[in-house]
Structure formats: C-alpha cells, structure tokens
Design an enzyme around this catalytic site. Structure first.
Site, PDB file in Angstrom:
ATOM      1  N   GLU A   1       0.841  -1.208   0.000  1.00  0.00           N
ATOM      2  CA  GLU A   1       0.000   0.000   0.000  1.00  0.00           C
ATOM      3  C   GLU A   1       0.877   1.259   0.000  1.00  0.00           C
ATOM      4  O   GLU A   1       0.526   2.282  -0.600  1.00  0.00           O
ATOM      5  CB  GLU A   1      -0.908   0.025   1.242  1.00  0.00           C
ATOM      6  CG  GLU A   1      -1.897  -1.132   1.328  1.00  0.00           C
ATOM      7  CD  GLU A   1      -1.332  -2.371   2.031  1.00  0.00           C
ATOM      8  OE1 GLU A   1      -0.113  -2.613   1.928  1.00  0.00           O
ATOM      9  OE2 GLU A   1      -2.112  -3.089   2.663  1.00  0.00           O
TER      10      GLU A   1
ATOM     11  N   ALA B   1      12.403 -34.088 -11.656  1.00  0.00           N
ATOM     12  CA  ALA B   1      12.581 -34.156 -13.106  1.00  0.00           C
ATOM     13  C   ALA B   1      12.670 -35.642 -13.410  1.00  0.00           C
ATOM     14  O   ALA B   1      13.620 -36.306 -12.990  1.00  0.00           O
ATOM     15  CB  ALA B   1      13.860 -33.442 -13.507  1.00  0.00           C
TER      16      ALA B   1
ATOM     17  N   LEU C   1      11.525 -38.046  -1.076  1.00  0.00           N
ATOM     18  CA  LEU C   1      10.161 -37.774  -1.558  1.00  0.00           C
ATOM     19  C   LEU C   1       9.212 -38.858  -1.056  1.00  0.00           C
ATOM     20  O   LEU C   1       8.074 -38.573  -0.663  1.00  0.00           O
ATOM     21  CB  LEU C   1      10.134 -37.692  -3.085  1.00  0.00           C
ATOM     22  CG  LEU C   1      10.849 -36.480  -3.700  1.00  0.00           C
ATOM     23  CD1 LEU C   1      10.853 -36.570  -5.225  1.00  0.00           C
ATOM     24  CD2 LEU C   1      10.189 -35.175  -3.262  1.00  0.00           C
TER      25      LEU C   1
HETATM   26  N1  LIG Z   1      15.860 -36.045 -11.481  1.00  0.00           N
HETATM   27  C1  LIG Z   1      15.720 -35.398 -10.351  1.00  0.00           C
HETATM   28  O1  LIG Z   1      14.925 -34.465 -10.230  1.00  0.00           O
HETATM   29  C2  LIG Z   1      16.537 -35.812  -9.189  1.00  0.00           C
HETATM   30  C3  LIG Z   1      16.534 -35.016  -8.042  1.00  0.00           C
HETATM   31  C4  LIG Z   1      17.272 -35.467  -6.949  1.00  0.00           C
HETATM   32  C5  LIG Z   1      17.969 -36.661  -7.018  1.00  0.00           C
HETATM   33  N2  LIG Z   1      17.958 -37.367  -8.153  1.00  0.00           N
HETATM   34  C6  LIG Z   1      18.677 -38.647  -8.218  1.00  0.00           C
HETATM   35  O2  LIG Z   1      18.221 -39.443  -7.155  1.00  0.00           O
HETATM   36  C7  LIG Z   1      19.287 -40.249  -6.678  1.00  0.00           C
HETATM   37  C8  LIG Z   1      19.352 -40.125  -5.187  1.00  0.00           C
HETATM   38  O3  LIG Z   1      18.103 -40.488  -4.658  1.00  0.00           O
HETATM   39  P1  LIG Z   1      18.003 -41.530  -3.493  1.00  0.00           P
HETATM   40  O4  LIG Z   1      16.565 -41.851  -3.313  1.00  0.00           O
HETATM   41  O5  LIG Z   1      18.942 -42.640  -3.751  1.00  0.00           O
HETATM   42  O6  LIG Z   1      18.578 -40.734  -2.251  1.00  0.00           O
HETATM   43  P2  LIG Z   1      18.119 -39.363  -1.573  1.00  0.00           P
HETATM   44  O7  LIG Z   1      16.668 -39.399  -1.336  1.00  0.00           O
HETATM   45  O8  LIG Z   1      18.699 -38.192  -2.279  1.00  0.00           O
HETATM   46  O9  LIG Z   1      18.920 -39.457  -0.203  1.00  0.00           O
HETATM   47  C9  LIG Z   1      18.822 -40.574   0.609  1.00  0.00           C
HETATM   48  C10 LIG Z   1      19.673 -40.320   1.806  1.00  0.00           C
HETATM   49  O10 LIG Z   1      19.048 -39.347   2.610  1.00  0.00           O
HETATM   50  C11 LIG Z   1      19.289 -39.640   3.983  1.00  0.00           C
HETATM   51  N3  LIG Z   1      18.015 -39.944   4.615  1.00  0.00           N
HETATM   52  C12 LIG Z   1      17.035 -40.762   4.194  1.00  0.00           C
HETATM   53  N4  LIG Z   1      16.013 -40.757   5.051  1.00  0.00           N
HETATM   54  C13 LIG Z   1      16.357 -39.897   6.028  1.00  0.00           C
HETATM   55  C14 LIG Z   1      15.712 -39.436   7.198  1.00  0.00           C
HETATM   56  N5  LIG Z   1      14.494 -39.876   7.563  1.00  0.00           N
HETATM   57  N6  LIG Z   1      16.356 -38.543   7.987  1.00  0.00           N
HETATM   58  C15 LIG Z   1      17.570 -38.096   7.646  1.00  0.00           C
HETATM   59  N7  LIG Z   1      18.249 -38.509   6.555  1.00  0.00           N
HETATM   60  C16 LIG Z   1      17.632 -39.379   5.749  1.00  0.00           C
HETATM   61  C17 LIG Z   1      20.206 -40.835   4.002  1.00  0.00           C
HETATM   62  O11 LIG Z   1      21.510 -40.280   4.000  1.00  0.00           O
HETATM   63  P3  LIG Z   1      22.764 -40.980   4.707  1.00  0.00           P
HETATM   64  O12 LIG Z   1      23.039 -42.175   3.862  1.00  0.00           O
HETATM   65  O13 LIG Z   1      23.842 -39.938   4.640  1.00  0.00           O
HETATM   66  O14 LIG Z   1      22.353 -41.311   6.081  1.00  0.00           O
HETATM   67  C18 LIG Z   1      19.890 -41.524   2.693  1.00  0.00           C
HETATM   68  O15 LIG Z   1      20.942 -42.311   2.221  1.00  0.00           O
HETATM   69  C19 LIG Z   1      20.536 -39.758  -7.364  1.00  0.00           C
HETATM   70  O16 LIG Z   1      20.897 -40.708  -8.331  1.00  0.00           O
HETATM   71  C20 LIG Z   1      20.128 -38.492  -8.022  1.00  0.00           C
HETATM   72  O17 LIG Z   1      20.763 -38.336  -9.274  1.00  0.00           O
HETATM   73  C21 LIG Z   1      17.279 -36.982  -9.248  1.00  0.00           C
END
Ligand SMILES: NC(=O)c1ccc[n+]([C@@H]2O[C@H](COP(=O)([O-])OP(=O)(O)OC[C@H]3O[C@@H](n4cnc5c(N)ncnc54)[C@H](OP(=O)(O)O)[C@@H]3O)[C@@H](O)[C@H]2O)c1
Length: 346
Positions: A55, A159, A276
């Site tokens: 405003e 993505a 996620l």
């Molecule tokens: N295309 C896209 O938009 C996109 C975006 C993001 C990622 N990615 C891909 O996704 C892959 C990674 O995904 P991901 O599912 O394997 O792993 P993530 O979800 O990125 O991470 C998993 C990690 O998060 C931590 N974690 C999980 N649950 C938790 C909780 N309740 N509290 C605290 N920490 C927690 C743990 O870490 P610690 O092991 O350190 O304990 C676990 O190993 C990669 O290959 C990446 O390239 C793609």
C-alpha cells in the site's frame, strides 16, 4: 458491491504481488494498484520484510501524491492496522484520501484478521472484499500455512523420465530434463525460502542448489538431511555465501518445525526418491511440480519411493492442475488434496 473493472485491476495487483514471492518471508507477498475512474495511477508490491508494504509502495510510485484523493486502492491482502516494523497501512490509506479499498483475501494472521477493514470502514472508506479471493489466498499458501501451523508449505519437485524414474545411469552427468525445464526450476527456486535434498543426492549429483537463471538476488537457504552424517566436505552445497543447514537423524516433524522457526514459509524438496517417498508416506507434501521428459530409463528407483498408499482411497489427488509444454518436456503441477487423515495436521 464488486464492479466490472474490479477483477481486472485485482489481477494486475496479483501479478505485482507475485514479484515478491520468496523475498518477503516471513511476510506474505502483497501487490497493490491505485486507480481512479478505471485509469491506473500506480502499481506496487511488498519487496522484502522490513521494507514498506504494498500500500505504501503504490503511494510512493504515484507521480503526484494529491492525485490519490478520491482514488480506489486494489490490494491482494487486507491492509494491516498495527504497528510492526512499519506503521499501519490503514493510516496511510486514510491520510492519502483514498475513498474505496478493494481487497482480495483476508489475513489469516489472528493479529490482523479483519481488523484493518473495520478500521477503514470506521474512517468512512468504502470497502469491498473477496475480489479474486481464491487466487489471492493461493498466492500466499506458504505464509497462510506457516502462520497457522508454524511449518512451511512443502513443494515436491522432480525431473523424471516417462516411466517415473529420477535416476540416470551412474557416472552420467547430463540431466534428464531439457534446458527450458531447468530454467523453470530456477524460477521456482527463486520463489522459495529453502531447498531441501537427501544426502545421497549430494553424494551422487553434487548440486549447488542456487538460483542461477533469472533474477539471482534472492538465494534460498540450503538444507540437507542425513542419517549417517557422511557428507563430502567439499560438496558444492557447502560452497558460496548462502547458508546450508544439515539435519542429522532428525524426525520430519523436527525438521519442518525447525525450518518454520527459521521463518521458512515455502520449502522446495528436490529429491531424491527416498526423501520424496518418506514425505509422501507421512502426508507432508502440499504441492507438486513434476517435469516429464520423453525418455525411458527403467530400473528400481521410482520418483516417489517409500511404502506407498495401502488403498486407493488413501491416494491424494492433484487439484488445480496445470500442464505446461516446455519444448519436448511436460510440466505437471498442482496442489495435493489428501483424503481426510488424522496424521495430516494441515
Ligand atoms: N531427477 C531429479 O529431479 C533428481 C533429483 C534429486 C535426485 N535425483 C537422483 O536421485 C538419486 C538419489 O536419490 P536416493 O533416493 O537414492 O537418495 P536421496 O533421497 O537423495 O537421499 C537418501 C539419503 O538421505 C538420507 N536420509 C534418508 N532418510 C532420512 C531421514 N528420515 N532422515 C535423515 N536422513 C535421511 C540418508 O543419507 P545418509 O546415507 O547420509 O544417512 C539416505 O541415504 C541420485 O541418483 C540423483 O541423481 C534426481
């Protein structure tokens, strides 16, 4: 009574308000238009917490202040009536001689809720409410949730390939989505207060989590969650001026409450699939931005991991869905409408 030009001018005020999204936290984003006999005199928006409200900005933008006398003020959120970091806007409206105030949404903050409107009416100013109410309320979904629950509005972005996978073959650095989608993600980043990822995404992708396309003056807080704490100290997420918070082995309630205490009203979660999936299983996602790219990668890493719904009746539905073609990618976005569930507080 709502007049024919009211919606058009409120739409313009909404466009002004959107310019502040991500920059005004913990304040809401607000836009304003000043008009007389249907002619626009000035526009303005709240640019940053601590700076003048919309405003005041619109009055400052007037070429000559006396012309405000007898004008109509369109504002996306009801004007404040209290002294905070800035004086009450209701006083400035009265002093400028504005004769009609048209309001989009009512402030859910109990400190303000309807009080400013009552004050304006007491001062003899004509007040019209509810013009584009839904759109004005939606713009501040983050602020509205935060002011009531103390937690940020959670936006999940992914993505993904056509077969719903996030991952690329190990060692490949090229991204799944095209450059138009990537630019869109940066524009989205610029509207949030913080970006969160899982530790595995830090280890695999080494993202910066900064805004690098479009306006780069606002850089959101960066957040990493880990259970083990095993994070490369030279990861790019720790480089640069913006702070990075690490939450080690904390519950999601703790993480969201703490981010709320840090005035994070809009949180963008950029994956990966484990994170996620957990947010999904805990009913914690409010809004979705999925970028679909016409490729198939297969494998066992779905975009949303976790346990998943136990019955279809428990599956949330995307509402107010928007589809946007970005060359050969498709962005699907909308709000998640969760079936009534006692675990979901908001
Ligand atoms: N295309 C896209 O938009 C996109 C975006 C993001 C990622 N990615 C891909 O996704 C892959 C990674 O995904 P991901 O599912 O394997 O792993 P993530 O979800 O990125 O991470 C998993 C990690 O998060 C931590 N974690 C999980 N649950 C938790 C909780 N309740 N509290 C605290 N920490 C927690 C743990 O870490 P610690 O092991 O350190 O304990 C676990 O190993 C990669 O290959 C990446 O390239 C793609």
């Amino acid at each position: 009574m709502i007049q024919s030009t009211d919606e058009g001018l409120m739409r313009l005020a909404l466009r002004e308000a959107a310019k502040g999204l991500g920059r005004t936290s913990p304040n809401p984003a607000v836009g304003a238009v000043l008009a007389k006999n249907g002619i626009i005199l000035a526009t303005g928006y709240h640019q940053k917490a601590g700076q003048p409200h919309a405003e005041i900005e619109v009055l400052k933008a007037l070429s000559d202040y006396p012309s405000a006398k007898g004008s109509s003020l369109y504002v996306t959120l009801e004007p404040c009536s209290t002294y905070g970091r800035t004086p009450p806007c209701t006083l400035a409206i009265r002093d400028a001689g504005i004769s009609r105030v048209i309001v989009g949404s009512i402030d859910p903050n109990p400190k303000h809720q309807g009080k400013g409107l009552a004050e304006l009416r007491r001062d003899g100013i004509q007040v019209t409410t509810g013009v584009l109410d839904k759109e004005c309320t939606r713009l501040n979904a983050g602020f509205n949730k935060w002011i009531i629950s103390g937690r940020p509005w959670v936006i999940a972005k992914a993505a993904q390939s056509l077969d719903g996978r996030l991952t690329r073959p190990i060692g490949e650095s090229s991204r799944l989505s095209n450059s138009h989608s990537i630019r869109m993600v940066h524009r989205l980043r610029a509207t949030v207060d913080a970006i969160l990822i899982g530790a595995e995404t830090v280890r695999k992708d080494d993202p910066e989590l900064t805004v690098r396309y479009g306006p780069t003056d606002h850089q959101p807080l960066r957040v990493v969650v880990t259970k083990t704490g095993m994070l490369p100290i030279d990861a790019r997420v720790f480089v640069g001026e913006q702070d990075t918070i690490i939450y080690k082995d904390r519950s999601w309630s703790d993480v969201l409450d703490d981010l709320g205490r840090r005035s994070v009203t809009r949180l963008l979660v950029e994956g990966g699939g484990q994170i996620l999936g957990q947010l999904f299983d805990n009913y914690l996602i409010d809004e979705l931005w999925f970028f679909l790219t016409p490729r198939l990668v297969g494998g066992d890493k779905p975009t949303i991991g976790g346990v998943g719904v136990q019955e279809l009746a428990g599956a949330p539905r995307l509402v107010d869905v928007r589809y946007l073609r970005l060359k050969d990618d498709l962005l699907i976005k909308g709000d998640l409408q969760w079936p009534k569930n006692p675990s979901r507080a908001f």
